[in-house]
Design a protein around this motif. Structure first.
Motif, PDB file in Angstrom:
ATOM      1  N   GLU A 163       0.822  -1.218   0.000  1.00  0.00           N
ATOM      2  CA  GLU A 163       0.000   0.000   0.000  1.00  0.00           C
ATOM      3  C   GLU A 163       0.854   1.265   0.000  1.00  0.00           C
ATOM      4  O   GLU A 163       0.644   2.164  -0.828  1.00  0.00           O
ATOM      5  N   ILE A 164       1.804   1.348   0.900  1.00  0.00           N
ATOM      6  CA  ILE A 164       2.583   2.592   0.983  1.00  0.00           C
ATOM      7  C   ILE A 164       3.567   2.714  -0.182  1.00  0.00           C
ATOM      8  O   ILE A 164       3.882   3.823  -0.610  1.00  0.00           O
ATOM      9  N   THR A 165       4.020   1.582  -0.707  1.00  0.00           N
ATOM     10  CA  THR A 165       4.911   1.632  -1.880  1.00  0.00           C
ATOM     11  C   THR A 165       4.148   2.127  -3.105  1.00  0.00           C
ATOM     12  O   THR A 165       4.652   2.962  -3.872  1.00  0.00           O
ATOM     13  N   GLU A 166       2.935   1.637  -3.286  1.00  0.00           N
ATOM     14  CA  GLU A 166       2.132   2.083  -4.428  1.00  0.00           C
ATOM     15  C   GLU A 166       1.829   3.577  -4.318  1.00  0.00           C
ATOM     16  O   GLU A 166       1.834   4.296  -5.322  1.00  0.00           O
ATOM     17  N   ARG A 167       1.587   4.046  -3.123  1.00  0.00           N
ATOM     18  CA  ARG A 167       1.303   5.470  -2.933  1.00  0.00           C
ATOM     19  C   ARG A 167       2.516   6.315  -3.317  1.00  0.00           C
ATOM     20  O   ARG A 167       2.380   7.379  -3.929  1.00  0.00           O
ATOM     21  N   ALA A 168       3.714   5.835  -2.970  1.00  0.00           N
ATOM     22  CA  ALA A 168       4.934   6.551  -3.345  1.00  0.00           C
ATOM     23  C   ALA A 168       5.126   6.549  -4.853  1.00  0.00           C
ATOM     24  O   ALA A 168       5.537   7.557  -5.446  1.00  0.00           O
ATOM     25  N   MET A 169       4.831   5.428  -5.507  1.00  0.00           N
ATOM     26  CA  MET A 169       4.945   5.347  -6.962  1.00  0.00           C
ATOM     27  C   MET A 169       4.021   6.362  -7.635  1.00  0.00           C
ATOM     28  O   MET A 169       4.404   7.042  -8.590  1.00  0.00           O
ATOM     29  N   ALA A 170       2.805   6.466  -7.131  1.00  0.00           N
ATOM     30  CA  ALA A 170       1.850   7.409  -7.704  1.00  0.00           C
ATOM     31  C   ALA A 170       2.322   8.849  -7.501  1.00  0.00           C
ATOM     32  O   ALA A 170       2.160   9.698  -8.389  1.00  0.00           O
ATOM     33  N   HIS A 171       2.935   9.107  -6.375  1.00  0.00           N
ATOM     34  CA  HIS A 171       3.370  10.472  -6.067  1.00  0.00           C
ATOM     35  C   HIS A 171       4.484  10.945  -6.990  1.00  0.00           C
ATOM     36  O   HIS A 171       4.461  12.092  -7.460  1.00  0.00           O
ATOM     37  N   ILE A 172       5.464  10.072  -7.248  1.00  0.00           N
ATOM     38  CA  ILE A 172       6.602  10.511  -8.070  1.00  0.00           C
ATOM     39  C   ILE A 172       6.459  10.108  -9.531  1.00  0.00           C
ATOM     40  O   ILE A 172       7.312  10.456 -10.361  1.00  0.00           O
ATOM     41  N   GLY A 173       5.415   9.349  -9.851  1.00  0.00           N
ATOM     42  CA  GLY A 173       5.199   8.953 -11.239  1.00  0.00           C
ATOM     43  C   GLY A 173       6.136   7.875 -11.734  1.00  0.00           C
ATOM     44  O   GLY A 173       6.455   7.805 -12.920  1.00  0.00           O
ATOM     45  N   SER A 174       6.582   6.999 -10.833  1.00  0.00           N
ATOM     46  CA  SER A 174       7.494   5.918 -11.215  1.00  0.00           C
ATOM     47  C   SER A 174       6.711   4.642 -11.503  1.00  0.00           C
ATOM     48  O   SER A 174       5.659   4.390 -10.913  1.00  0.00           O
ATOM     49  N   ASN A 175       7.230   3.818 -12.409  1.00  0.00           N
ATOM     50  CA  ASN A 175       6.609   2.509 -12.666  1.00  0.00           C
ATOM     51  C   ASN A 175       7.555   1.370 -12.313  1.00  0.00           C
ATOM     52  O   ASN A 175       7.385   0.244 -12.759  1.00  0.00           O
ATOM     53  N   GLU A 176       8.568   1.678 -11.491  1.00  0.00           N
ATOM     54  CA  GLU A 176       9.542   0.670 -11.059  1.00  0.00           C
ATOM     55  C   GLU A 176       9.563   0.580  -9.539  1.00  0.00           C
ATOM     56  O   GLU A 176       9.495   1.598  -8.845  1.00  0.00           O
ATOM     57  N   VAL A 177       9.677  -0.650  -9.044  1.00  0.00           N
ATOM     58  CA  VAL A 177       9.872  -0.882  -7.613  1.00  0.00           C
ATOM     59  C   VAL A 177      11.112  -1.754  -7.441  1.00  0.00           C
ATOM     60  O   VAL A 177      11.243  -2.791  -8.095  1.00  0.00           O
ATOM     61  N   LEU A 178      12.010  -1.333  -6.585  1.00  0.00           N
ATOM     62  CA  LEU A 178      13.198  -2.118  -6.257  1.00  0.00           C
ATOM     63  C   LEU A 178      13.095  -2.550  -4.804  1.00  0.00           C
ATOM     64  O   LEU A 178      12.975  -1.711  -3.911  1.00  0.00           O
ATOM     65  N   VAL A 179      13.121  -3.860  -4.570  1.00  0.00           N
ATOM     66  CA  VAL A 179      13.032  -4.401  -3.211  1.00  0.00           C
ATOM     67  C   VAL A 179      14.428  -4.827  -2.764  1.00  0.00           C
ATOM     68  O   VAL A 179      15.067  -5.659  -3.412  1.00  0.00           O
ATOM     69  N   VAL A 180      14.906  -4.250  -1.659  1.00  0.00           N
ATOM     70  CA  VAL A 180      16.240  -4.572  -1.153  1.00  0.00           C
ATOM     71  C   VAL A 180      16.164  -4.869   0.341  1.00  0.00           C
ATOM     72  O   VAL A 180      15.171  -4.581   0.997  1.00  0.00           O
ATOM     73  N   GLY A 181      17.261  -5.416   0.877  1.00  0.00           N
ATOM     74  CA  GLY A 181      17.305  -5.791   2.282  1.00  0.00           C
ATOM     75  C   GLY A 181      16.998  -7.265   2.460  1.00  0.00           C
ATOM     76  O   GLY A 181      16.474  -7.933   1.559  1.00  0.00           O
ATOM     77  N   GLY A 182      17.320  -7.797   3.631  1.00  0.00           N
ATOM     78  CA  GLY A 182      17.191  -9.229   3.879  1.00  0.00           C
ATOM     79  C   GLY A 182      15.801  -9.786   3.667  1.00  0.00           C
ATOM     80  O   GLY A 182      15.628 -10.883   3.138  1.00  0.00           O
ATOM     81  N   LYS A 203       6.961  -2.624 -13.135  1.00  0.00           N
ATOM     82  CA  LYS A 203       7.762  -3.826 -12.945  1.00  0.00           C
ATOM     83  C   LYS A 203       8.450  -3.783 -11.586  1.00  0.00           C
ATOM     84  O   LYS A 203       8.836  -2.710 -11.116  1.00  0.00           O
ATOM     85  N   VAL A 204       8.602  -4.952 -10.986  1.00  0.00           N
ATOM     86  CA  VAL A 204       9.334  -5.049  -9.730  1.00  0.00           C
ATOM     87  C   VAL A 204      10.724  -5.614 -10.000  1.00  0.00           C
ATOM     88  O   VAL A 204      10.892  -6.516 -10.829  1.00  0.00           O
ATOM     89  N   PHE A 205      11.717  -5.076  -9.323  1.00  0.00           N
ATOM     90  CA  PHE A 205      13.096  -5.545  -9.419  1.00  0.00           C
ATOM     91  C   PHE A 205      13.511  -6.076  -8.048  1.00  0.00           C
ATOM     92  O   PHE A 205      13.330  -5.397  -7.034  1.00  0.00           O
ATOM     93  N   ALA A 206      14.071  -7.265  -8.033  1.00  0.00           N
ATOM     94  CA  ALA A 206      14.511  -7.859  -6.772  1.00  0.00           C
ATOM     95  C   ALA A 206      15.682  -8.793  -7.053  1.00  0.00           C
ATOM     96  O   ALA A 206      15.916  -9.196  -8.191  1.00  0.00           O
ATOM     97  N   THR A 207      16.407  -9.130  -5.996  1.00  0.00           N
ATOM     98  CA  THR A 207      17.543 -10.042  -6.125  1.00  0.00           C
ATOM     99  C   THR A 207      17.353 -11.223  -5.182  1.00  0.00           C
ATOM    100  O   THR A 207      16.431 -11.235  -4.362  1.00  0.00           O
TER     101      THR A 207
END
Length: 255
Positions: A163-182, A203-207
């Motif tokens: 929910e909060i990630t999608e809200r941030a994407m809408a605010h800055i107009g980004s269509n990418e999410v990068l998930v980091v951390g353990g 699109k989501v980016f993760a490792t």
């Protein structure tokens, strides 16, 4: 920093010693920025909203004007800390990690148990959820299986993060999410974030765990980026802090 005091002090001492013995420049690195830059380098994400989730941090971050701005974060404990502590309640082993074992139990769960859902604006809170589910596990073990508890805990907390990630994407107009951390290793979190991003045409980016979990190469990567722009840390200024925030770093290597 940030991090636990004793390990930070030990490693800083070794780094200062090597720097002076061999005449090598010292470069201070923010741990959180190390995760972000490693994720960007491995995945090729250009300008993503970053979800940084680990045992000590939970932040939604976006880049602007040579700073990683924090859009939202946990108000109390980190999501990784919440998962680890609940694993101890269930007496799950530490091998290979408590969070991984929670994930495996959750895969066998099917009954969703309603838990507190605590999103406050762009921030989240996990301590109340942990207290609530601990009581269920201890007081009503015959009613709620460990598998269903793990499943419900993951689904509930990951939905908050989506929910909060999608809200941030809408605010800055980004269509990418990068998930980091353990906690970013968690396949279910990646699936939920990926579904949200896909619905937005993104699109989501993760490792995998080689790069999500704390590692030396991510610190070296961030240090190399800073050093290439002429940044070094004088010995007298090579202090450590457990509260070195992501948005306190001047990200000079990005335009």
């Amino acid at each position: 920093g940030p991090g636990m005091g004793a390990p930070l002090q030990s490693v800083a001492l070794v780094a200062r010693t090597i720097s002076q013995l061999w005449g090598i420049p010292l470069v201070g690195v923010n741990h959180c920025v190390g995760h972000i830059e490693m994720g960007r380098a491995i995945t090729g994400a250009q300008n993503p909203v970053v979800l940084y989730v680990s045992g000590g941090n939970t932040q939604v971050i976006a880049y602007s004007q040579q700073t990683y701005r924090i859009f939202g974060e946990t108000l109390d404990i980190a999501i990784g800390n919440c998962l680890d502590r609940f694993a101890r309640v269930l007496k799950l082993p530490n091998d290979p990690s408590p969070g991984y074992n929670i994930e495996q139990y959750a895969k066998r769960g099917s009954k969703f148990i309603e838990l507190p859902y605590t999103v406050k604006g762009m921030d989240v809170s996990f301590s109340g959820i942990l207290s609530f589910i601990e009581k269920l596990a201890k007081n009503e073990p015959e009613k709620y299986s460990p598998e269903d508890l793990c499943y419900s805990l993951q689904e509930n907390m990951f939905a908050m993060l989506v929910e909060i990630t999608e809200r941030a994407m809408a605010h800055i107009g980004s269509n990418e999410v990068l998930v980091v951390g353990g906690v970013g290793c968690n396949v279910r979190l990646q699936e939920m974030m990926g579904q949200m991003a896909e619905e937005r045409g993104g699109k989501v980016f993760a490792t995998d765990m080689r790069y999500c979990i704390d590692n030396g190469i991510m610190i070296a990567q961030a240090g190399a980026l800073a050093f290439a722009r002429g940044f070094t840390t004088p010995i007298d200024d090579s202090w450590i802090t457990q509260r070195f925030r992501t948005d306190q770093v001047h990200v000079e290597w990005r335009t």
